[in-house]
Motif scaffolding. Sequence first.
Motif, PDB file in Angstrom:
ATOM      1  N   LEU A  78     -38.383  43.228  18.652  1.00  0.00           N
ATOM      2  CA  LEU A  78     -38.195  42.163  17.661  1.00  0.00           C
ATOM      3  C   LEU A  78     -37.677  42.731  16.343  1.00  0.00           C
ATOM      4  CD1 LEU A  78     -38.507  39.156  16.965  1.00  0.00           C
ATOM      5  CD2 LEU A  78     -40.859  39.666  16.287  1.00  0.00           C
ATOM      6  N   LEU A  79     -38.229  43.862  15.921  1.00  0.00           N
ATOM      7  CA  LEU A  79     -37.740  44.523  14.703  1.00  0.00           C
ATOM      8  C   LEU A  79     -36.283  44.953  14.867  1.00  0.00           C
ATOM      9  CD1 LEU A  79     -40.883  46.698  13.923  1.00  0.00           C
ATOM     10  CD2 LEU A  79     -40.035  44.800  12.535  1.00  0.00           C
ATOM     11  N   PHE A  80     -35.967  45.539  16.017  1.00  0.00           N
ATOM     12  CA  PHE A  80     -34.602  45.989  16.304  1.00  0.00           C
ATOM     13  C   PHE A  80     -33.635  44.808  16.328  1.00  0.00           C
ATOM     14  CE2 PHE A  80     -31.548  47.439  19.767  1.00  0.00           C
ATOM     15  CZ  PHE A  80     -30.786  48.247  18.916  1.00  0.00           C
ATOM     16  N   ALA A  81     -34.015  43.740  17.009  1.00  0.00           N
ATOM     17  CA  ALA A  81     -33.154  42.559  17.112  1.00  0.00           C
ATOM     18  C   ALA A  81     -32.911  41.930  15.738  1.00  0.00           C
ATOM     19  CB  ALA A  81     -33.791  41.535  18.053  1.00  0.00           C
ATOM     20  N   THR A  82     -33.956  41.843  14.940  1.00  0.00           N
ATOM     21  CA  THR A  82     -33.817  41.258  13.610  1.00  0.00           C
ATOM     22  C   THR A  82     -32.921  42.137  12.734  1.00  0.00           C
ATOM     23  OG1 THR A  82     -36.003  40.255  13.833  1.00  0.00           O
ATOM     24  CG2 THR A  82     -35.092  40.384  11.605  1.00  0.00           C
ATOM     25  N   ALA A  83     -33.094  43.440  12.834  1.00  0.00           N
ATOM     26  CA  ALA A  83     -32.243  44.365  12.074  1.00  0.00           C
ATOM     27  C   ALA A  83     -30.775  44.225  12.491  1.00  0.00           C
ATOM     28  CB  ALA A  83     -32.724  45.804  12.263  1.00  0.00           C
ATOM     29  N   MET A  84     -30.534  44.095  13.792  1.00  0.00           N
ATOM     30  CA  MET A  84     -29.156  43.902  14.262  1.00  0.00           C
ATOM     31  C   MET A  84     -28.571  42.610  13.703  1.00  0.00           C
ATOM     32  SD  MET A  84     -28.630  45.249  18.155  1.00  0.00           S
ATOM     33  CE  MET A  84     -29.407  43.849  18.872  1.00  0.00           C
ATOM     34  N   MET A  85     -29.360  41.551  13.721  1.00  0.00           N
ATOM     35  CA  MET A  85     -28.863  40.264  13.206  1.00  0.00           C
ATOM     36  C   MET A  85     -28.567  40.354  11.710  1.00  0.00           C
ATOM     37  SD  MET A  85     -28.443  38.476  15.829  1.00  0.00           S
ATOM     38  CE  MET A  85     -27.991  36.918  15.104  1.00  0.00           C
ATOM     39  N   LEU A 124     -28.322  33.369  10.497  1.00  0.00           N
ATOM     40  CA  LEU A 124     -29.438  33.146   9.574  1.00  0.00           C
ATOM     41  C   LEU A 124     -30.616  32.497  10.292  1.00  0.00           C
ATOM     42  CD1 LEU A 124     -27.512  32.007   6.368  1.00  0.00           C
ATOM     43  CD2 LEU A 124     -28.694  34.202   6.740  1.00  0.00           C
ATOM     44  N   PHE A 125     -30.325  31.602  11.230  1.00  0.00           N
ATOM     45  CA  PHE A 125     -31.376  30.991  12.048  1.00  0.00           C
ATOM     46  C   PHE A 125     -32.148  32.066  12.807  1.00  0.00           C
ATOM     47  CE2 PHE A 125     -32.522  29.363  16.308  1.00  0.00           C
ATOM     48  CZ  PHE A 125     -33.473  28.427  15.944  1.00  0.00           C
ATOM     49  N   PHE A 126     -31.419  32.996  13.427  1.00  0.00           N
ATOM     50  CA  PHE A 126     -32.087  34.051  14.191  1.00  0.00           C
ATOM     51  C   PHE A 126     -32.804  35.054  13.294  1.00  0.00           C
ATOM     52  CE2 PHE A 126     -29.988  32.382  17.885  1.00  0.00           C
ATOM     53  CZ  PHE A 126     -30.917  32.621  18.877  1.00  0.00           C
TER      54      PHE A 126
END
Length: 145
Positions: A78-85, A124-126
Amino acid sequence: MGRIKSRDTVLLICYFLFTSMFIYAAVSKLMNYRIFILQMDRQPFPDKYTNLLVWGVLSSEILAAIMMMSLSLRRAGLLFATAMMICFTVYIILVKLNYYGVIPCSCGGVIASFTWTQHLLFNLFFIGIGIVGIYLEQQFRRKRA
């Protein structure tokens, strides 16, 4: 034991949405691989980095999805995905500010038909989903400690 808390439900929704989005993005890029390479060639980076970018983006999307499907790696995913987004969103903001000039979207599937503004809102939603998920994970860990 049989009762699922609303926090757990929201967290599962966060993980499901991120995992689904990244799997969809990676699969649609792989299904249109040649188009994806051409689009990446037209990004504002030297052509010698195209293969690195293509496989870096694809493997990052797949890795994030796999991590979020694993109970032990879910939080890190989740941290990785949010950082990518966040990174993708900064790139979109630079594109919208014409920092790079006219740039094609190298996203796959339906997302490729988005305008840059729609893409920004989508990202931004993600990011919002990621922040909510990270917050809920931290609350869960504090209660367990």
